[in-house]
Design a protein around this motif. Sequence first.
Motif: not given
Length: 640
Positions: A28-36, A134-145
Amino acid sequence: MSHASTLIESDIESYLKQHEHKDLLRFITCGSVDDGKSTFIGRLLHDSALVYEDQLAAVRRDSTRYGTTGDEIDLALLVDGLQSEREQGITIDVAYRYFSTERRKFIIADTPGHEQYTRNMATGASTAQLAVILVDARNGVQVQTRRHSYICSLLGIRHMLLAVNKMDLVDWDEATYEAIRTEYTTFANRLGIPHVRCVPLSALQGDNVVRPSERMPWYDGPTLMELLETVEVKAERNLRDLRLPVQTVLRPRHDFRGFAGTLAAGVARPGDPVVVLPRGQRSHIARIVTYEGDLQQAFPPQAVTLTLSDEIDISRGDLLCDPQHPATVADAVDARLVWMAERPLQPGRRYDVKLATTTLPAVVERVYHRIDVNSLEHHPTETLALNEIGLCRVQFTAPVAFDPYEEIPGTGAFIVIDRMSHHTVGAGMITRAATERAGADTEVPRRQPLLSKAQRAAQKGQRPCVVWLTGLSGSGKSTLANALEQALFRQGYHSYLIDAGNVRHGLSHDLDFSRDARAENVRRIAETATMFVDAGLIVVCAALSPYRDDRAMVRERLEPGEFIEVHVDAPLALCQQRDSDGIYARAAAGEISGLPGIDIEYEAPEHPEVHIDTAHQGVEESVEAILRVLRAKGGLEQFD
């Protein structure tokens, strides 16, 4: 979709045979919104040459209308199939893609990152063996992550690949990657996830997805595709405990009566004994019937029809089990619940619950606590809001057969359905039979003693409490517990020591070391300790008690301030070196299994009242540390 192979043209039968016997990985791919996530999957398929020309041409056309990458092709459109997804640039539904490489076959689930669609993410994770976070390198670990990672851990996913994406937008900075990697692996360790691998990448530009990146020379590890192809995902099917939830009863003719369903666990063979739960009738398997013919044995997750040697009443929702290792039957369970509806959970309201093949009304009697997905702390609450996760007690209208989710997911998971809208509003994972019942009916009335706990405590001049010492075998719990009781005795306080090892020789002699049995053992110790507290005593308990939920249950039975959790901590290597009881040696010899720290995880306390490091603290120093906390909490103060 399959990789290109010369065998397809030259020897199609050999190719099909080779393809048939490849290992299958569901991820599965998961993570916060707009992490790509969608772009990552598109890049994975594109760079592996797994996209047909007509598909690519269609995506090129749609990129001009829906794309977000300028003049470049927007690979996210390969998986964002809904028009609303393309217009908003987000994933809403779960998109499944099937593909293969020379090494392995894959089923990939692209799940939405938006908090509103967490229910869809849980659906995709329910059958996955591995998660790519997936984590956006600009935003780091988010609540949804963190929320997605926690849900993955609840659903039993033991392998995580952290993909730090969009490294091109932080100038390929190594320090940024290392900070995110450290933060996430620390969080994953607290969740007890044993296998975490990390990769820096740019899905948009293709760095470290399939091909190694030349723009990040500081990273010399495998690409993400190499990890997917080589990760060893242990098959964790339970082949010991037969479980067949009956889906339907087949009567095609008067002399045939079969019970159809999908094997959730165990191996079925003609002649094997079975017990039908929850009613308890017994029989033997006569035949294993399939469309292709009878089988001599069947494994999960095969769909089969069993006939039995006896004519007994069985219907949809019943569970055929191995009589030697049957499922638990109860009308109330403790379960971790993920709430998926805008309208909060209403304790006391009737919902429908679907567990395996049975559906029946149920009530959430109590929410023990809500779990903070950031800190993993437990917070008291009376309800759960959208996307919140908590430990609850669920009361069914009739007894049901089940297993703890971590042992057999197929008979330990359930969904909660709103009876008016018929929408799924929650997903639950059973941990055990309910440890207590609120307002349970009983033939024996409860009688109140004439003396109160306060009066008994005042007579002894102390505040009663439970000092609960938890830690691995060999950490020093029993040694410290005995020393603490001796110190209390010398100072004139009234106490009693409960050692869980001694309880196993008496009160809990009938229990094994399964997850359910461990919970029951802790419950019995808690009941005993509660009575001693009611008598006004300071109770010292030395109990391995490896699960946080079990220890939380003890705390909840006592009044605020009466439970003092002491983490007796020591490195596993030191515990093995001490091994005064020979437990680790027996585990190494294969004589025992299920030993915390070796075969199963020990869930260390998150916020104990006292932390003792017995590798560096002596017995006297450790005892004094506990006594200081007791004094600070008023446990050793004389009453006026």
